[in-house]
Scaffold this motif. Structure first.
Motif, mmCIF file in Angstrom:
data_model
loop_
_atom_site.group_PDB
_atom_site.id
_atom_site.type_symbol
_atom_site.label_atom_id
_atom_site.label_comp_id
_atom_site.label_asym_id
_atom_site.label_seq_id
_atom_site.Cartn_x
_atom_site.Cartn_y
_atom_site.Cartn_z
ATOM 1 N N ASP B 238 0.790 -1.115 0.049
ATOM 2 C CA ASP B 238 -0.102 0.109 -0.046
ATOM 3 C C ASP B 238 0.841 1.433 -0.074
ATOM 4 O O ASP B 238 0.625 2.237 -0.761
ATOM 5 C CB ASP B 238 -0.965 0.061 1.293
ATOM 6 C CG ASP B 238 -2.118 -0.769 1.015
ATOM 7 O OD1 ASP B 238 -2.316 -1.107 -0.138
ATOM 8 O OD2 ASP B 238 -2.944 -1.128 1.857
ATOM 9 N N ILE B 241 2.005 2.846 -3.266
ATOM 10 C CA ILE B 241 1.186 3.530 -3.923
ATOM 11 C C ILE B 241 1.256 4.969 -3.870
ATOM 12 O O ILE B 241 1.384 5.809 -4.886
ATOM 13 C CB ILE B 241 -0.357 3.287 -3.833
ATOM 14 C CG1 ILE B 241 -0.546 1.732 -3.934
ATOM 15 C CG2 ILE B 241 -1.334 3.957 -4.715
ATOM 16 C CD1 ILE B 241 -1.919 1.226 -3.624
ATOM 17 N N GLU B 271 -3.883 5.011 -9.583
ATOM 18 C CA GLU B 271 -4.801 3.748 -10.062
ATOM 19 C C GLU B 271 -3.900 2.616 -10.425
ATOM 20 O O GLU B 271 -4.317 1.362 -10.116
ATOM 21 C CB GLU B 271 -5.665 4.317 -11.110
ATOM 22 C CG GLU B 271 -6.824 5.589 -10.562
ATOM 23 C CD GLU B 271 -7.723 5.006 -9.521
ATOM 24 O OE1 GLU B 271 -7.914 3.856 -9.112
ATOM 25 O OE2 GLU B 271 -8.136 5.904 -8.960
ATOM 26 N N ARG B 274 -2.128 1.131 -7.853
ATOM 27 C CA ARG B 274 -3.062 0.098 -6.867
ATOM 28 C C ARG B 274 -3.388 -1.369 -7.467
ATOM 29 O O ARG B 274 -3.428 -2.364 -6.858
ATOM 30 C CB ARG B 274 -4.387 0.747 -6.724
ATOM 31 C CG ARG B 274 -5.246 0.095 -5.930
ATOM 32 C CD ARG B 274 -6.445 0.923 -5.484
ATOM 33 N NE ARG B 274 -5.952 1.712 -4.329
ATOM 34 C CZ ARG B 274 -5.882 2.883 -4.521
ATOM 35 N NH1 ARG B 274 -6.598 3.293 -5.857
ATOM 36 N NH2 ARG B 274 -5.654 3.976 -3.840
ATOM 37 N N ARG B 278 -3.093 -4.923 -5.703
ATOM 38 C CA ARG B 278 -4.249 -5.834 -5.704
ATOM 39 C C ARG B 278 -4.064 -7.081 -6.607
ATOM 40 O O ARG B 278 -4.468 -8.307 -5.988
ATOM 41 C CB ARG B 278 -5.379 -4.979 -6.190
ATOM 42 C CG ARG B 278 -5.867 -3.894 -5.425
ATOM 43 C CD ARG B 278 -6.431 -4.430 -4.051
ATOM 44 N NE ARG B 278 -7.259 -3.299 -3.387
ATOM 45 C CZ ARG B 278 -6.515 -2.250 -2.490
ATOM 46 N NH1 ARG B 278 -5.323 -2.565 -2.469
ATOM 47 N NH2 ARG B 278 -7.235 -1.440 -2.045
ATOM 48 N N ASP B 323 -13.326 -5.521 -4.543
ATOM 49 C CA ASP B 323 -14.168 -4.690 -4.031
ATOM 50 C C ASP B 323 -14.072 -3.160 -4.377
ATOM 51 O O ASP B 323 -13.821 -2.454 -3.356
ATOM 52 C CB ASP B 323 -14.214 -5.023 -2.670
ATOM 53 C CG ASP B 323 -15.595 -4.375 -1.935
ATOM 54 O OD1 ASP B 323 -16.530 -4.100 -2.571
ATOM 55 O OD2 ASP B 323 -15.363 -4.011 -0.724
ATOM 56 N N GLY B 328 -10.679 1.689 -11.859
ATOM 57 C CA GLY B 328 -9.059 2.009 -11.991
ATOM 58 C C GLY B 328 -8.703 2.172 -13.344
ATOM 59 O O GLY B 328 -8.352 3.219 -13.899
#
Lengths: 126, 361
Positions: B238, B241, B271, B274, B278, B323, B328
């Motif tokens: 995280d 980012i 985006e 991330r 993810r 979720d 993105g």
């Protein structure tokens, strides 16, 4: 746990919580903020929440979604939420990104945020 | 001590050593506050505990904590003082008569062997020219005359040979053979700092996928000039980012981006970074200033994740496999001027996007 200066401060003003984000938050910090705020709504029996995001230079899809969740959860906990201080450039980028922020109550700054909350509660009383 | 209390003594002692063990978190807090992650932090705590234990009999009941706090402060202070003295006297420590360590000799001989082997892997012609120039000191013009070529051509050839020699040298030093056919070509492109070739080979992606090359490329990249117009941010969790979008913003500010353009760029970087966290867990975002065809900034996000099976669908609004809002990729596309996704299942994903700088007014 993160150390150093607080990333977010949550202050109480009457029955309104004023949460100011001081710096860019990553996703997990954002979620922690959501968690803390929701908890404090219960602790302080807050009726209103103002989230000041003036320090955020980017509000991306995740940040928007989290703000949206906070507003929804607060409403379910009996507190009205208003987001204040979205920077003009950030607003521009959010629109381009395609964020549906229609549901999210916003106001220009802290003062307007207070006015907004007062109006919402007036309406509720009537 | 009264005789009646004597029977309680063992119990009391046990109680006290429990107290001392209880001091550890307190000491840790103090030490961390003063020296942070200093490698000696644990030693300081141990030293303090030893001193407190030694002085245990003299410490009055209830004074254990203050005593420990004072002791730990003293230990830290004397450590700083010792370091300071050592730093001031360091220049006196050098002993010219000291013999070369055996280990150093071994390393030197290994390096020599590697160099011999690397030289042997060059072609005869390459080796001849290189040695004539570097060892015998023949000028490029002289060498050119010998073979009926130009000095420029010989210099270019020498440059290529040196690049190859560096690659063969690191390979020989590691004692490995590159695992794939592409490795040598990629390493050569990196060694010669040939950016066009690096792009053609997509060397950045290769380095993400190939551990051997990632390791070998480090010494090769070290000698490349610092590039002020490019930033690479490894993405793994995280906080990366946020680092990636801040790096992009800083670079863009230097290129003259202002206002909403900056924010749009940073949001788009956020985006794509991330998506790496993810879906792929690890990858990198590289941000590069462009001068041609006009001023702009290019962001390339690479990962070694599972890849996207249906890119068209991933680019649709509201299509989300986690979720999220599903904004993105399509969102990033709207924020940038050019946008391209290359991916196949099992092959990772590369998102390249560009924003052109528009001078306003």
């Amino acid at each position: 746990m993160t150390s150093g200066p607080a990333l977010v401060s949550i202050l109480r003003q009457g029955d309104v919580l004023v949460a100011s984000v001081h710096t860019a938050l990553d996703d997990s910090q954002m979620l922690r903020f959501q968690h803390d705020l929701v908890r404090q709504i219960g602790e302080h029996r807050a009726r209103g929440v103002i989230i000041d995001v003036a320090a955020l230079d980017v509000i991306d899809s995740f940040a928007s979604r989290t703000l949206q969740s906070i507003a929804d959860i607060s409403r379910l906990r009996g507190a009205a939420t208003v987001i204040v201080g979205i920077q003009p450039d950030v607003a521009f980028a959010m629109v381009r990104l395609g964020m549906g922020i229609g549901e999210l109550p916003t106001a220009l700054d802290l003062e307007e945020g207070m006015v907004h909350l007062a109006r919402v509660r007036d309406r509720a009383r009537r | 001590m009264t005789p009646s209390a004597a029977s309680d003594e063992p119990q009391l002692e046990a109680q006290e050593s429990a107290d001392i063990a209880g001091l550890v978190p307190l000491l840790q807090r103090i030490v961390t506050a003063r020296v942070g992650q200093h490698p000696a932090a644990e030693d300081i705590i141990q030293e303090t505990l030893a001193r407190v234990l030694a002085a245990e009999d003299r410490i009055e009941p209830g004074m254990l904590e203050p005593y420990a706090i004072t002791t730990v402060r003293n230990v830290i202070a004397s450590m700083w003082r010792k370091d300071d003295v050592a730093a001031r006297n360091q220049h006196r420590m050098h002993d010219p008569s000291e013999s070369v360590e055996a280990a150093e000799l071994l390393v030197a001989s290994e390096e020599q062997l590697a160099m011999t082997e690397a030289l042997a892997r060059l072609t005869d012609r390459e080796r001849q020219v290189l040695l004539a120039h570097e060892v015998s000191g023949l000028a490029t013009q002289v060498l050119a005359d010998e073979v009926g070529s130009t000095a420029g051509a010989v210099a270019a050839q020498l440059k290529r040979t040196r690049a190859r020699l560096r690659v063969e040298y690191v390979l020989a030093l590691e004692g490995t053979e590159p695992p794939t056919d592409r490795c040598r070509a990629v390493l050569l492109a990196l060694s010669s700092a040939d950016r066009r070739r690096q792009r053609e080979l997509d060397s950045a992606r290769h380095l993400l996928e190939c551990d051997v090359c990632a390791r070998l490329s480090e010494p090769l990249l070290d000698r490349a000039p610092e590039r002020p117009d490019e930033v690479r941010v490894p993405i793994g969790a995280d906080p990366d980012i946020v680092s990636a979008r801040q790096a992009a913003r800083e670079l863009a500010v230097r290129a003259g981006f202002v206002g909403a353009d900056l924010t749009m760029l940073a949001t788009a970087v956020s985006e794509v970074a991330r998506n790496i966290v993810r879906f792929a867990e690890s990858g990198e975002v590289s941000i590069e200033l462009l001068a041609r065809p006009r001023a702009g900034i290019r962001v390339i996000a690479r990962d070694t994740g599972p890849g996207i099976s249906d890119i068209d669908r991933a680019l649709q609004d509201g299509f989300s496999t986690y979720d999220g809002l599903g904004l993105g990729l399509p969102g990033a596309r709207r924020l940038m001027d050019e946008f391209e996704v290359a991916s196949a299942p099992g092959k990772g994903t590369t998102v390249s996007m560009t924003k052109w700088f528009e001078k306003k007014g």
